[in-house]
Scaffold this active site. Structure first.
Site, PDB file in Angstrom:
ATOM      1  N   CYS A 170     -47.402  70.830 -23.945  1.00 36.86           N
ATOM      2  CA  CYS A 170     -48.235  69.861 -24.664  1.00 36.86           C
ATOM      3  C   CYS A 170     -47.294  68.919 -25.407  1.00 36.86           C
ATOM      4  O   CYS A 170     -46.278  69.363 -25.962  1.00 36.86           O
ATOM      5  CB  CYS A 170     -49.146  70.581 -25.663  1.00 36.86           C
ATOM      6  N   HIS A 178     -47.372  67.511 -28.187  1.00 35.80           N
ATOM      7  CA  HIS A 178     -47.192  67.645 -29.633  1.00 35.80           C
ATOM      8  C   HIS A 178     -46.262  68.787 -30.050  1.00 35.80           C
ATOM      9  O   HIS A 178     -45.698  68.763 -31.127  1.00 35.80           O
ATOM     10  CB  HIS A 178     -48.546  67.892 -30.305  1.00 35.80           C
TER      11      HIS A 178
END
Ligand code: DGL
Length: 271
Positions: free
Chosen positions: A189, A191
Site C-alpha cells: 500500500c 501509505h
C-alpha cells in the site's frame, strides 16, 4: 513524460523514489483525491475510476503510466492494459501502463530465503489475491501470509501514525504475519512506508520489510533500459507537475509530508 497515478496522496511515496532514481524525466502526478480511498471499493468501481485517470493522463501526453496505487494495480490494471494497449482500435496502443505488484512480487520471490512471505495492504488489494497470483507465478512452493490493514490509511492521512494508538493497531495487524515467521514483508500500500520504522521494529531483524517505492523505482529503471522504444519517447526536462481531482491547497501540503518532493504547481482537474 511519465504519468504517475494514485487514488490520492499516497503515490507520492512511490514518486519520490522514482524521481530520486530517474531525475531527468518529466513527471505528471495525478491523485484522484475527490474519490479516495479506493481501498474498500469494488473492482468495478476502481476500474471505472482508473479508466478515467488513464484516459486523462494519455490525453495529457503521458507515454508511460505508472499505477503507484496498489489497489488500482490489483483490481484494475490487467483489464485496462487489455483495453488501452491490446485493442487494435485503441489510439494508445503504443503507450505503456505499468503497476506496482509485479516488481514487488519479483523482488520478494527472488530475495526470500525461506519462501515465507507476508503481504499487507488495503482490503481490496489483499482480498483480490493478486499478490498471490504474481508471487506464485514467479516461484512455486511459497507460503504467503496476507493481512488487510484498513485502518492505516486514515491514520496516516490524519497524521496520527506517530501516536501510540497507531502503533498498537499496527502491532495487532502484524500479529498473524509475525507468527508465520515471514522473512520478507511486502508493504502493499502506498501509505505504509510512512510507518517503515514501526514495521521494522514490530517485525524484528529477521524480516526484511521491503521498501516498495525503492524497488519499483529500480525495476522501472531496468524496464526503461530494456525498452528503448518507450524510453526514447519520454521527455527529459526535469519537470514535476501535480494534478488532483480535489483541493489543490491541501494536496500541496501533502506533497511535502509524503514525498519530500519539491512542490511544483498543483492543479485541480476533473476526470
Ligand atoms: N493508494 C491506495 C493503495 O496503495 C491506498 C489508499 C486508498 O485506499 O485509496 O492501495
Amino acid at each position: 513524460m511519465i504519468g504517475i497515478f494514485d487514488s490520492g496522496y499516497g503515490g507520492l511515496t512511490v514518486m519520490k523514489e522514482v524521481v530520486a532514481r530517474l531525475p531527468d524525466y518529466d513527471y505528471l502526478y495525478l491523485g484522484d483525491n475527490a474519490r479516495t480511498p479506493y481501498g474498500n471499493r469494488s473492482s468495478e468501481t476502481v476500474t471505472q475510476f482508473a479508466d478515467e485517470a488513464v484516459r486523462f493522463l494519455f490525453e495529457q501526453g503521458a507515454q508511460l503510466i505508472l499505477f503507484a496505487c496498489f489497489t488500482a494495480s490489483a483490481l484494475a490494471l490487467p483489464t485496462l492494459q487489455k483495453r488501452f494497449l491490446l485493442d487494435p482500435a485503441s489510439p494508445y496502443k503504443d503507450r505503456k501502463i505499468l503497476g506496482v505488484l509485479r516488481p514487488l512480487a519479483e523482488y520478494a520471490a527472488q530475495n526470500s530465503g525461506s519462501g515465507r512471505i507476508g503481504v499487507v495492504g488495503t482490503r481490496g488489494t489483499v482480498n483480490s489475491g493478486a499478490f498471490e497470483r504474481e508471487l506464485n507465478e514467479k516461484k512455486s512452493g511459497l507460503t504467503i501470509t496476507r493481512k488487510a490493514c484498513p485502518l492505516l490509511v486514515p491514520l496516516i492521512e490524519e497524521q496520527w501514525h506517530t501516536k501510540p494508538e497507531a502503533r498498537m493497531i499496527l502491532k495487532k495487524y502484524l500479529r498473524t504475519v509475525k507468527e508465520h515467521n515471514v522473512d520478507s514483508l511486502i508493504l502493499g500500500c502506498t501509505h505504509y512506508p510512512v510507518m517503515m520504522e514501526d514495521f521494522h521494529r514490530i517485525m524484528g531483524s529477521k524480516t526484511q520489510v521491503i521498501n516498495s517505492g525503492a524497488v519499483v523505482a529500480e525495476r522501472l529503471e531496468d524496464y526503461l533500459a530494456r525498452h528503448p522504444e518507450i524510453e526514447s519517447r519520454l521527455s527529459r526536462g526535469k519537470k514535476q507537475r501535480f494534478m488532483t481531482t480535489d483541493c489543490p491547497q491541501r494536496f500541496g501540503e501533502f506533497v511535502k509530508v509524503f514525498g519530500g518532493l519539491e512542490q511544483g504547481s498543483v492543479e485541480q482537474v476533473q476526470l
